[in-house]
Design an enzyme around this catalytic site. Structure first.
Site, PDB file in Angstrom:
ATOM      1  N   LEU A 233       0.858  -1.179   0.000  1.00  0.00           N
ATOM      2  CA  LEU A 233       0.000   0.000   0.000  1.00  0.00           C
ATOM      3  C   LEU A 233       0.899   1.235   0.000  1.00  0.00           C
ATOM      4  O   LEU A 233       2.098   1.136   0.235  1.00  0.00           O
ATOM      5  CB  LEU A 233      -0.903  -0.010   1.232  1.00  0.00           C
ATOM      6  CG  LEU A 233      -1.880  -1.176   1.323  1.00  0.00           C
ATOM      7  CD1 LEU A 233      -2.537  -1.225   2.696  1.00  0.00           C
ATOM      8  CD2 LEU A 233      -2.942  -1.073   0.230  1.00  0.00           C
ATOM      9  N   SER A 234       0.320   2.397  -0.256  1.00  0.00           N
ATOM     10  CA  SER A 234       1.159   3.592  -0.322  1.00  0.00           C
ATOM     11  C   SER A 234       1.921   3.796   0.985  1.00  0.00           C
ATOM     12  O   SER A 234       3.084   4.196   0.973  1.00  0.00           O
ATOM     13  CB  SER A 234       0.327   4.820  -0.658  1.00  0.00           C
ATOM     14  OG  SER A 234      -0.728   5.001   0.265  1.00  0.00           O
ATOM     15  N   GLU A 235       1.286   3.553   2.126  1.00  0.00           N
ATOM     16  CA  GLU A 235       1.988   3.593   3.413  1.00  0.00           C
ATOM     17  C   GLU A 235       1.432   2.546   4.363  1.00  0.00           C
ATOM     18  O   GLU A 235       0.234   2.222   4.327  1.00  0.00           O
ATOM     19  CB  GLU A 235       1.866   4.963   4.095  1.00  0.00           C
ATOM     20  CG  GLU A 235       2.983   5.936   3.777  1.00  0.00           C
ATOM     21  CD  GLU A 235       2.658   6.785   2.564  1.00  0.00           C
ATOM     22  OE1 GLU A 235       3.559   7.488   2.080  1.00  0.00           O
ATOM     23  OE2 GLU A 235       1.507   6.746   2.114  1.00  0.00           O
ATOM     24  N   THR A 236       2.313   2.040   5.201  1.00  0.00           N
ATOM     25  CA  THR A 236       1.932   1.179   6.317  1.00  0.00           C
ATOM     26  C   THR A 236       2.487   1.806   7.588  1.00  0.00           C
ATOM     27  O   THR A 236       3.656   2.205   7.633  1.00  0.00           O
ATOM     28  CB  THR A 236       2.493  -0.243   6.142  1.00  0.00           C
ATOM     29  OG1 THR A 236       1.929  -0.828   4.953  1.00  0.00           O
ATOM     30  CG2 THR A 236       2.153  -1.113   7.342  1.00  0.00           C
ATOM     31  N   HIS A 270      -2.600  10.042   6.077  1.00  0.00           N
ATOM     32  CA  HIS A 270      -3.677   9.050   6.008  1.00  0.00           C
ATOM     33  C   HIS A 270      -3.356   7.813   6.843  1.00  0.00           C
ATOM     34  O   HIS A 270      -4.253   7.186   7.404  1.00  0.00           O
ATOM     35  CB  HIS A 270      -3.993   8.684   4.552  1.00  0.00           C
ATOM     36  CG  HIS A 270      -3.103   7.672   3.922  1.00  0.00           C
ATOM     37  ND1 HIS A 270      -1.882   7.979   3.387  1.00  0.00           N
ATOM     38  CD2 HIS A 270      -3.270   6.332   3.745  1.00  0.00           C
ATOM     39  CE1 HIS A 270      -1.327   6.876   2.883  1.00  0.00           C
ATOM     40  NE2 HIS A 270      -2.147   5.866   3.096  1.00  0.00           N
TER      41      HIS A 270
END
Length: 490
Positions: A233-236, A270
């Protein structure tokens, strides 16, 4: 079962303790249970206390005369399997049964809606998950009516199925909570949450992984990068609690770190929103508390938004206090020409920047006309062209004021629109970028002469970010919806 509640009443909770039930407690427990279940019997409670003593726990209020006053209790028995008809009759305790079936959970009527139910269940589950049982159980089950959906789901239970109606009684449901992963040293709770979402499947999905208090980020950094790549994902976000001495009833302090699939980043809006939503869902009595995240460079303060529907099972609207990071204008013609050329090659259209700036986070902010913004499109974008200039470190924000003054189905009631491209961080285009609004919010608030603005990120998934600007901070507000929870075994 009487209604448990999540509301906090410190004066009560500070004066109670939970302990194993004794034979002499049975009469007090029976009086409590008969207040809502007239068919309760002394024999049933005596059977459970005698044969399943470890799973019969009382919550007591310490009296002035040193006599314990029982204000609630939970008792259960072990079983091998659950059958619908078992919910309506007494069944035998199986000492080696793998399922712990809660048979009674009772709160004294005068102490309902004071957070006691949540406190009792938390204590009960902590005991069951501990190391004191010679033969651990794999899951906990309970039967309850629809009225208790929110309570048990926010306590980590899952709805398994409605039960077959017997003798025309009210519809009941089977709830279960798996305990297997809590005993695995390498097992970690993990979630995927849609942040800044209008509904499930929109906004920006982030991974959230919860770690134990003694986690060492230096030791785990390579592992966290591996996990982030696995989530893709874009960030974890990776979160673990700080020392209890730093926390209070009004503030809960947690560490947080952010990883894209390829690099660690200092700030991610986010993923912070996603992490706060998870903690507000799973931490008992947290709804009135602020959550303070200690990130790599900043402290980020969270609180539940007022007048928002935060009672739904997997949705929270949260206000996040972030540092303001307004852009500093790039005035050198040479650098502006390089950026314009880079964007033309990436988007296959000529964009005439109205403003070009660089934020403290390392993002280029480029404001263009509304027409130019709409020309970017979604197909045949050359993301590699955005790597050509070394003057920024994270991403490129392309934005435009929403000057139409109308509410369009795509843009909603937004003051500005934006898109975020981050190939340097391993993200071609980010669906909704909260941290980018640390620059976007102050920029458009100043431009439009407002204290608060609403941004719509126009990615394929899209999402809204509400921004309230003060001297040195930006309050970002958004809704987060948990899409998945599970166990990470890496």
């Amino acid at each position: 079962m009487c209604e448990p509640d999540n509301d906090t009443e410190e004066s009560l909770l500070s004066r109670i303790k939970c302990r194993p039930a004794q034979p002499t407690d049975i009469l007090q427990c029976l009086r409590l249970e008969k207040s809502w279940n007239p068919s309760a019997t002394k024999n049933d409670l005596q059977y459970r206390q005698h044969h399943a003593a470890p799973f019969f726990r009382c919550t007591v209020l310490e009296g002035d005369d040193d006599e314990d006053i029982i204000v609630g209790f939970i008792c259960g028995i072990r079983i091998d399997e659950f059958r619908d008809q078992d919910s309506q009759k007494a069944i035998a305790h199986r000492p080696l049964g793998t399922i712990l079936m809660i048979r009674s959970m009772v709160v004294a009527e005068e102490h309902r809606r004071e957070g006691l139910g949540t406190h009792m269940l938390t204590d009960y589950l902590e005991f069951v998950c501990g190391d004191s049982l010679k033969h651990p159980v794999s899951e906990v089950a309970i039967v309850a009516k629809q009225d208790y959906f929110n309570f048990f789901l926010t306590s980590g239970f899952s709805i398994m199925r409605p039960l077959t109606l017997i003798n025309g009684k009210d519809q009941q449901y089977l709830f279960q909570k798996s305990l297997e992963f809590k005993r695995k040293k390498n097992g970690r709770e993990c979630y995927i949450v849609d942040s800044f979402a209008a509904k499930a499947g929109t906004g920006n999905p982030a991974g959230v992984v919860l770690l134990p208090e003694d986690s060492d980020e230096k030791v785990l950094s390579n592992w966290m990068q591996t996990v982030a790549a696995e989530f893709n994902l874009s960030e974890t976000a990776f979160c673990w609690p700080r020392a209890a001495s730093e926390c209070s009833s009004s503030e809960l302090h947690w560490n947080i770190r952010f990883y894209t699939p390829t690099v660690e980043v200092a700030l991610c809006g986010h993923a912070t929103l996603a992490s706060a939503a998870v903690l507000y869902q799973i931490l008992p009595n947290s709804s009135q508390s602020r959550i303070v995240f200690h990130a790599l460079e900043d402290q980020l303060t969270m609180k539940l938004a007022k007048n928002a529907d935060n009672n739904s099972l997997r949705q929270r609207k949260i206000c996040m206090e972030f540092p303001a990071k307004p852009p500093i204008e790039i005035t050198a013609n040479k650098e502006k020409a390089i950026i314009s050329k880079m964007m033309k090659e990436a988007f296959s259209c000529k964009l005439e920047p109205l403003y070009v700036g660089l934020s403290e986070i390392g993002d280029i902010l480029v404001e263009v006309t509304r027409e130019s913004f709409g020309n970017i499109g979604f197909e045949n974008l050359n993301y590699s062209a955005l790597l050509e200039w070394d003057g920024y470190s994270r991403g490129i924000i392309v934005c435009s004021a929403n000057n139409t003054g109308t509410s369009d189905k795509k843009e909603g009631n937004s003051d500005f629109v934006s898109r975020f491209f981050g190939p340097k961080a391993g993200i071609n285009e980010d669906p909704v970028t909260g941290s980018a609004h640390c620059a976007l919010g102050p920029y458009f608030a100043s431009k439009l002469g407002k204290d608060s603005v609403v941004g719509k990120q126009m990615s394929a998934r899209g999402g809204f970010v509400e921004c309230v600007i003060s001297d040195e901070s930006v309050q970002l507000t958004g809704t987060a919806i948990t899409a998945m929870s599970g166990v990470l075994w890496i």
